[in-house]
Design a protein around this motif. Structure first.
Motif, PDB file in Angstrom:
ATOM      1  N   ASP A  54      51.795 110.697 -13.226  1.00 23.35           N
ATOM      2  CA  ASP A  54      51.467 109.656 -12.253  1.00 23.35           C
ATOM      3  C   ASP A  54      49.972 109.372 -12.375  1.00 23.35           C
ATOM      4  OD1 ASP A  54      51.723 107.800 -10.233  1.00 23.35           O
ATOM      5  OD2 ASP A  54      52.276 109.241  -8.686  1.00 23.35           O
ATOM      6  N   ASP A  55      49.580 108.229 -11.875  1.00 21.64           N
ATOM      7  CA  ASP A  55      48.158 107.923 -11.754  1.00 21.64           C
ATOM      8  C   ASP A  55      47.990 106.950 -10.599  1.00 21.64           C
ATOM      9  OD1 ASP A  55      47.798 104.991 -13.087  1.00 21.64           O
ATOM     10  OD2 ASP A  55      49.261 106.158 -14.229  1.00 21.64           O
ATOM     11  N   PHE A  56      46.896 107.130  -9.879  1.00 22.55           N
ATOM     12  CA  PHE A  56      46.604 106.275  -8.731  1.00 22.55           C
ATOM     13  C   PHE A  56      45.141 106.430  -8.367  1.00 22.55           C
ATOM     14  CE2 PHE A  56      48.536 110.269  -7.355  1.00 22.55           C
ATOM     15  CZ  PHE A  56      47.608 110.770  -6.451  1.00 22.55           C
ATOM     16  N   TRP A  57      44.666 105.528  -7.541  1.00 28.82           N
ATOM     17  CA  TRP A  57      43.289 105.568  -7.064  1.00 28.82           C
ATOM     18  C   TRP A  57      43.268 105.994  -5.608  1.00 28.82           C
ATOM     19  CZ3 TRP A  57      40.835 100.366  -9.027  1.00 28.82           C
ATOM     20  CH2 TRP A  57      40.753 100.404 -10.414  1.00 28.82           C
ATOM     21  N   VAL A  58      42.189 106.698  -5.254  1.00 25.67           N
ATOM     22  CA  VAL A  58      41.983 107.139  -3.873  1.00 25.67           C
ATOM     23  C   VAL A  58      40.562 106.751  -3.475  1.00 25.67           C
ATOM     24  CG1 VAL A  58      41.780 109.158  -2.367  1.00 25.67           C
ATOM     25  CG2 VAL A  58      43.635 109.034  -4.045  1.00 25.67           C
ATOM     26  N   ALA A  59      40.430 106.154  -2.304  1.00 28.62           N
ATOM     27  CA  ALA A  59      39.111 105.747  -1.792  1.00 28.62           C
ATOM     28  C   ALA A  59      38.282 106.976  -1.436  1.00 28.62           C
ATOM     29  CB  ALA A  59      39.281 104.858  -0.568  1.00 28.62           C
ATOM     30  N   ASP A  60      36.962 106.820  -1.529  1.00 27.38           N
ATOM     31  CA  ASP A  60      36.039 107.905  -1.175  1.00 27.38           C
ATOM     32  C   ASP A  60      36.392 108.531   0.169  1.00 27.38           C
ATOM     33  OD1 ASP A  60      34.408 107.807  -3.438  1.00 27.38           O
ATOM     34  OD2 ASP A  60      32.948 106.472  -2.523  1.00 27.38           O
ATOM     35  N   ALA A  61      36.679 107.701   1.150  1.00 21.90           N
ATOM     36  CA  ALA A  61      36.937 108.183   2.509  1.00 21.90           C
ATOM     37  C   ALA A  61      38.174 109.074   2.594  1.00 21.90           C
ATOM     38  CB  ALA A  61      37.089 106.996   3.461  1.00 21.90           C
ATOM     39  N   ASP A  62      39.109 108.923   1.667  1.00 17.20           N
ATOM     40  CA  ASP A  62      40.365 109.686   1.706  1.00 17.20           C
ATOM     41  C   ASP A  62      40.399 110.852   0.723  1.00 17.20           C
ATOM     42  OD1 ASP A  62      41.412 107.873   3.601  1.00 17.20           O
ATOM     43  OD2 ASP A  62      41.957 106.489   1.984  1.00 17.20           O
ATOM     44  N   LEU A  63      39.390 110.971  -0.107  1.00 14.23           N
ATOM     45  CA  LEU A  63      39.408 111.942  -1.198  1.00 14.23           C
ATOM     46  C   LEU A  63      39.608 113.378  -0.724  1.00 14.23           C
ATOM     47  CD1 LEU A  63      39.086 112.544  -4.239  1.00 14.23           C
ATOM     48  CD2 LEU A  63      36.639 112.789  -3.792  1.00 14.23           C
ATOM     49  N   GLU A  64      38.789 113.834   0.183  1.00 13.43           N
ATOM     50  CA  GLU A  64      38.854 115.234   0.629  1.00 13.43           C
ATOM     51  C   GLU A  64      40.230 115.583   1.191  1.00 13.43           C
ATOM     52  OE1 GLU A  64      36.681 117.602   0.035  1.00 13.43           O
ATOM     53  OE2 GLU A  64      35.138 116.286  -0.777  1.00 13.43           O
ATOM     54  N   GLY A  65      40.810 114.676   1.973  1.00 14.38           N
ATOM     55  CA  GLY A  65      42.127 114.921   2.554  1.00 14.38           C
ATOM     56  C   GLY A  65      43.217 115.022   1.502  1.00 14.38           C
ATOM     57  N   VAL A  66      43.177 114.136   0.523  1.00 13.32           N
ATOM     58  CA  VAL A  66      44.193 114.153  -0.541  1.00 13.32           C
ATOM     59  C   VAL A  66      44.060 115.425  -1.369  1.00 13.32           C
ATOM     60  CG1 VAL A  66      45.012 112.995  -2.634  1.00 13.32           C
ATOM     61  CG2 VAL A  66      44.399 111.635  -0.626  1.00 13.32           C
ATOM     62  N   LEU A  67      42.831 115.804  -1.717  1.00 13.23           N
ATOM     63  CA  LEU A  67      42.628 117.028  -2.493  1.00 13.23           C
ATOM     64  C   LEU A  67      43.063 118.264  -1.705  1.00 13.23           C
ATOM     65  CD1 LEU A  67      39.217 116.308  -4.239  1.00 13.23           C
ATOM     66  CD2 LEU A  67      41.498 116.347  -5.289  1.00 13.23           C
ATOM     67  N   ALA A  68      42.794 118.289  -0.411  1.00 11.14           N
ATOM     68  CA  ALA A  68      43.209 119.423   0.416  1.00 11.14           C
ATOM     69  C   ALA A  68      44.729 119.510   0.474  1.00 11.14           C
ATOM     70  CB  ALA A  68      42.630 119.290   1.825  1.00 11.14           C
ATOM     71  N   GLU A  69      45.393 118.374   0.619  1.00  9.88           N
ATOM     72  CA  GLU A  69      46.861 118.349   0.653  1.00  9.88           C
ATOM     73  C   GLU A  69      47.444 118.829  -0.673  1.00  9.88           C
ATOM     74  OE1 GLU A  69      50.125 114.841   0.802  1.00  9.88           O
ATOM     75  OE2 GLU A  69      48.602 114.771   2.381  1.00  9.88           O
ATOM     76  N   MET A  70      46.772 118.498  -1.763  1.00 10.73           N
ATOM     77  CA  MET A  70      47.246 118.907  -3.087  1.00 10.73           C
ATOM     78  C   MET A  70      46.862 120.349  -3.419  1.00 10.73           C
ATOM     79  SD  MET A  70      46.410 115.496  -5.296  1.00 10.73           S
ATOM     80  CE  MET A  70      47.786 115.218  -6.392  1.00 10.73           C
ATOM     81  N   ALA A  71      45.968 120.935  -2.653  1.00 11.03           N
ATOM     82  CA  ALA A  71      45.504 122.314  -2.875  1.00 11.03           C
ATOM     83  C   ALA A  71      45.093 122.528  -4.330  1.00 11.03           C
ATOM     84  CB  ALA A  71      46.580 123.317  -2.455  1.00 11.03           C
ATOM     85  N   VAL A  72      44.150 121.707  -4.803  1.00  8.59           N
ATOM     86  CA  VAL A  72      43.723 121.737  -6.197  1.00  8.59           C
ATOM     87  C   VAL A  72      42.805 122.931  -6.447  1.00  8.59           C
ATOM     88  CG1 VAL A  72      42.455 120.491  -7.997  1.00  8.59           C
ATOM     89  CG2 VAL A  72      43.904 119.236  -6.388  1.00  8.59           C
ATOM     90  N   GLU A  73      43.108 123.663  -7.519  1.00 12.49           N
ATOM     91  CA  GLU A  73      42.254 124.749  -7.975  1.00 12.49           C
ATOM     92  C   GLU A  73      41.632 124.283  -9.289  1.00 12.49           C
ATOM     93  OE1 GLU A  73      42.658 129.266  -9.658  1.00 12.49           O
ATOM     94  OE2 GLU A  73      44.065 128.618  -8.116  1.00 12.49           O
ATOM     95  N   TRP A  74      40.320 124.063  -9.280  1.00 13.14           N
ATOM     96  CA  TRP A  74      39.639 123.512 -10.443  1.00 13.14           C
ATOM     97  C   TRP A  74      39.550 124.521 -11.563  1.00 13.14           C
ATOM     98  CZ3 TRP A  74      39.730 118.596 -10.167  1.00 13.14           C
ATOM     99  CH2 TRP A  74      39.653 117.967  -8.929  1.00 13.14           C
ATOM    100  N   ALA A  75      39.755 124.054 -12.782  1.00 16.26           N
ATOM    101  CA  ALA A  75      39.617 124.898 -13.970  1.00 16.26           C
ATOM    102  C   ALA A  75      38.146 125.273 -14.134  1.00 16.26           C
ATOM    103  CB  ALA A  75      40.106 124.141 -15.201  1.00 16.26           C
TER     104      ALA A  75
END
Length: 116
Positions: A54-75
């Protein structure tokens, strides 16, 4: 996250939660206050027809929330480039496109000089 400090070719992380848990995320800074999310399962572990992408864009204002929901662990940054190439190879595609654009620009300017 600070756009100006984010690597120009993005970062790769493993998604730990939500719809894409277990897939990889390539997060890149985009234009107009947006971030590009490129998502893919590891192609070495899945048949092409079964890959979640998938690919999509996320606005600056929503970035932190989307990343938190995805629980991303950076390499780790040292592994980032190799992991990106193995899963996405977007950086290679970006380089090919940049080279093609530069070639077209050079050709356009050369053509313009011969017309003058």
């Amino acid at each position: 996250m600070n756009r100006s400090e984010w690597p120009p070719s993005g970062r790769v992380g493993l998604i730990g939660g939500g719809e894409y848990a277990g897939a990889y995320l390539l997060l890149a800074v985009e234009i107009n206050d947006c971030w590009a999310f490129y998502i893919s399962d590891d192609p070495s572990l899945w048949a092409v027809e079964d890959l979640r992408t998938d690919d999509f864009w996320v606005a600056d204002a929503d970035l932190e929330g989307v990343l938190a929901e995805m629980a991303v662990e950076w390499a780790p940054e040292a592994e980032d480039s190799l992991l990106e190439k193995a899963v996405f190879d977007a950086r290679g595609e970006w380089e090919r496109r940049r080279a093609k654009r530069a070639s077209r620009r050079g050709r356009w300017f050369r053509d313009r000089r011969t017309q003058v």
